[in-house]
Design an enzyme around this catalytic site. Structure first.
Site, PDB file in Angstrom:
ATOM      1  N   MET A 249      -0.468  -4.852   3.715  1.00  0.00           N
ATOM      2  CA  MET A 249      -1.216  -6.093   3.730  1.00  0.00           C
ATOM      3  C   MET A 249      -0.401  -7.161   4.443  1.00  0.00           C
ATOM      4  O   MET A 249       0.788  -7.310   4.204  1.00  0.00           O
ATOM      5  CB  MET A 249      -1.484  -6.551   2.303  1.00  0.00           C
ATOM      6  CG  MET A 249      -2.267  -7.842   2.220  1.00  0.00           C
ATOM      7  SD  MET A 249      -2.061  -8.605   0.647  1.00  0.00           S
ATOM      8  CE  MET A 249      -2.605  -7.293  -0.386  1.00  0.00           C
TER       9      MET A 249
ATOM     10  N   ASN B 223       3.801  -7.244  -4.873  1.00  0.00           N
ATOM     11  CA  ASN B 223       2.379  -7.462  -4.632  1.00  0.00           C
ATOM     12  C   ASN B 223       1.624  -6.151  -4.786  1.00  0.00           C
ATOM     13  O   ASN B 223       1.737  -5.515  -5.832  1.00  0.00           O
ATOM     14  CB  ASN B 223       2.098  -8.213  -3.321  1.00  0.00           C
ATOM     15  CG  ASN B 223       2.687  -7.628  -2.074  1.00  0.00           C
ATOM     16  OD1 ASN B 223       3.900  -7.681  -1.852  1.00  0.00           O
ATOM     17  ND2 ASN B 223       1.846  -7.093  -1.195  1.00  0.00           N
ATOM     18  N   ASP B 224       0.873  -5.688  -3.810  1.00  0.00           N
ATOM     19  CA  ASP B 224      -0.128  -4.629  -3.973  1.00  0.00           C
ATOM     20  C   ASP B 224       0.353  -3.405  -4.745  1.00  0.00           C
ATOM     21  O   ASP B 224       1.401  -2.830  -4.421  1.00  0.00           O
ATOM     22  CB  ASP B 224      -0.581  -4.113  -2.607  1.00  0.00           C
ATOM     23  CG  ASP B 224      -1.026  -5.206  -1.677  1.00  0.00           C
ATOM     24  OD1 ASP B 224      -0.813  -6.380  -1.983  1.00  0.00           O
ATOM     25  OD2 ASP B 224      -1.590  -4.866  -0.628  1.00  0.00           O
ATOM     26  N   PRO B 225      -0.458  -2.935  -5.726  1.00  0.00           N
ATOM     27  CA  PRO B 225      -0.233  -1.590  -6.255  1.00  0.00           C
ATOM     28  C   PRO B 225      -0.608  -0.573  -5.175  1.00  0.00           C
ATOM     29  O   PRO B 225      -1.613  -0.735  -4.479  1.00  0.00           O
ATOM     30  CB  PRO B 225      -1.177  -1.511  -7.455  1.00  0.00           C
ATOM     31  CG  PRO B 225      -2.262  -2.485  -7.148  1.00  0.00           C
ATOM     32  CD  PRO B 225      -1.629  -3.585  -6.336  1.00  0.00           C
TER      33      PRO B 225
END
Length: 573
Positions: A1, A56-58
């Site tokens: 991301m 942040n993102d899993p």
């Protein structure tokens, strides 16, 4: 991301309406500022977070040979975004975790400048494989790579190999090479070919680009995307999976059969919210068609109406369920705040997700394993709350609690009229207008969480029922505006809200809130509407926190049942 986006006019318009912060600025001079100390005042007790620094993102959650794996974007050097690696933790119950060494990090020419989000697929040979986005140059050119375990006999799969035949997928001339990321879990088509989606953007049209492969190594772009939608901005972290029309059981991504629908979820880079549609999948044409009851875009359904982004789901074959994980970011804007406290970001509680019997939306509920952390319990039943009444729930630890309550009311007659001018507003904006202190007819009523003794600060989670033409609209709010911590004028403490799709025939509404020091994660009407709020009390901390039930409407509300538990701290080592 990616965390830097251009502020086009489209984005500015949305910000003016909703007040959403849509980008995370990169601070090159701060991204390697390691934590001198870690402040515990707002750290969570049972939500997942590493010992320090930014997450942040899993990424690539999966169940493999008795172990749950969670990978996630992590900065090992500091508490702001940067230096991203794939951190790796394992668990046997989704609640208690062991942190391992990073599984994937920039080390090859095909990911020298970044290792961004991706997914895991368990191949028919029972071998896991990870697909992830790599950055190959300083211009953020994005490609799709793969990694495999170095040793399948290691139960924790500590080490991962990135073969030299990477990258597997390079953007062609038709693709925006800087907006091309986050490959999904693969699914097998009836033609024997694997399929994945990669999120992208073309002229503000969000794209779910489809690729096919027979051997998982050579991938070919399909002639058209699986789906796209105009004026939605870049699609990040797409997720695509089947759901059953007959039960709450989960389905493997490659499942084909009758009585199924499909879910396409996208994280919209512009708004920082999660949107999904329910629809059908034309297997022969490789096209996804949203149902007429699903709206594509910013007015559509959300997985969560609060601090919840970049979610990733997986199929759990042990309990035959689909589980979704989402990142819950901080609401403080200045990087110095996170550097001083030594950490930033948590993961929301993993949720079981299934299709509502109506077939029009998803339902989410905390995984059942969370209940093993419940300790002291208090109960209330058949308690009436008249206009303006508030009762304290005593006997538990309100700063770290699990609360389930069912409210009932004798009549809908006092529901206030829904203002037609609000029809074009987001639920969040209506909640800002009609907050918990504004007396209504049927509501507001609900919980007051993380409250100080004299209510100088509190976080209300509540319902308000409106009469709208021949129907009723149920507004659910989680209002962080009365959290007293204020680093700066830029601190984002909104009145998050969503509408709850219920018929109110039984004149009841249920609410479950997971309260965990700096986060309140709430589930309305059995999980039809979910709101996660990041909050930062300065008075209602630890033993100084209080919990209340309240009614600020003229219609008397009855607490049918209330069960509340103190929550133990999960073991994350």
């Amino acid at each position: 991301m990616e965390f830097v986006i251009s502020l086009v006019c489209l984005i500015v318009v949305f910000f003016n309406i909703n007040g959403v912060f849509g980008s995370h600025k990169i601070y090159l001079d701060l991204q390697s500022s390691s934590a001198v100390s870690v402040k515990n005042v707002h750290r969570t007790g049972f939500h997942f977070q590493p010992p320090k620094h930014w997450i942040n993102d899993p990424n690539a959650p999966m169940y493999y040979n008795g172990i749950y794996h969670l990978f996630y974007q992590y900065n090992p050097k500091g508490s702001v975004w940067g230096n991203i690696v794939w951190a790796h933790s394992v668990s046997k119950d989704l609640i208690h975790w062991i942190h391992l060494e990073p599984a994937i990090y920039p080390s090859k020419k095909f990911d020298k400048y970044g290792t961004w989000s991706g997914s895991a697929t368990i191949l028919p040979s029972n071998k896991p494989i990870i697909l992830y986005t790599g950055l190959v140059d300083a211009n953020k050119t994005q490609v799709q790579n793969y990694a495999v375990p170095a040793n399948l006999s290691d139960p924790y799969l500590r080490k991962w190999i990135k073969p030299d035949n990477n990258p597997l997928i390079v953007p062609d001339m038709s693709i925006n090479k800087t907006q091309f990321r986050d490959p999904t879990t693969a699914w097998m088509g009836q033609d024997g070919h694997w399929r994945i989606l990669v999120g992208s953007l073309r002229k503000q049209r969000g794209l779910a680009i489809l690729y096919k492969s027979r051997d998982f190594i050579r991938w070919v772009k399909a002639k058209h995307p699986l789906h796209s939608s105009a004026y939605t901005g870049n699609w990040e972290c797409p997720d695509f999976f089947p759901v059953s029309l007959q039960s709450s059981n989960g389905l493997d991504a490659s499942y084909y059969g009758e009585n199924t629908k499909y879910v396409l979820k996208n994280s919209l880079d512009v708004t920082r919210f999660e949107y999904y549609t329910i629809g059908t999948y034309d297997i022969k044409r490789d096209r996804y068609i949203p149902d007429k009851t699903s709206i594509d875009g910013w007015k559509g359904l959300r997985l969560d109406y609060g601090n919840f982004y970049a979610s990733k789901s997986f199929y759990d074959p042990v309990k035959n369920r689909r589980i979704v994980w989402g990142w819950t970011n901080e609401s403080d804007i200045l990087p110095d705040d996170d550097i001083k406290k030594g950490w930033a970001g948590i993961q929301a509680i993993p949720r079981k997700v299934w299709l509502d019997p109506s077939g029009k939306q998803l339902v989410q509920w905390p995984v059942e394993e969370l209940e093993t952390l419940r300790k002291q319990k208090v109960q209330l039943s058949n308690k009436k709350l008249n206009k303006g009444e508030m009762d304290e729930v005593k006997g538990i630890t309100p700063a770290q609690a699990d609360v389930e309550v069912t409210f009932s009311f004798a009549s809908l007659d006092k529901a206030e009229q829904f203002n037609p001018k609000w029809a074009d507003l987001y639920a969040q904006d209506v909640c800002a207008i009609k907050g918990s202190t504004i007396q209504g007819g049927l509501g507001p009523f609900g919980l007051v969480t993380l409250a100080s003794k004299n209510l100088q600060e509190y976080i209300p989670v509540f319902f308000r029922v409106f009469k709208a033409q021949r129907n009723y609209k149920v507004l659910m709010c989680s209002d962080a505006r009365r959290s007293t911590l204020k680093h700066s004028e830029a601190m984002y403490k909104p009145s998050f809200a969503g509408y709850v799709n219920v018929d109110l025939i039984d004149k009841k509404l249920s609410l479950r809130s997971l309260i965990d020091n700096s986060v309140v994660e709430s589930f309305g009407a059995g999980g039809k509407t979910c709101i996660t709020s990041r909050v930062y009390p300065t008075l209602a901390i630890h033993d100084n926190a209080h919990l209340f039930v309240f009614n600020n409407g003229t219609e008397t509300i009855k607490i049918e049942t209330l069960n509340a538990w103190s929550m133990d701290t999960s073991n994350i080592t």
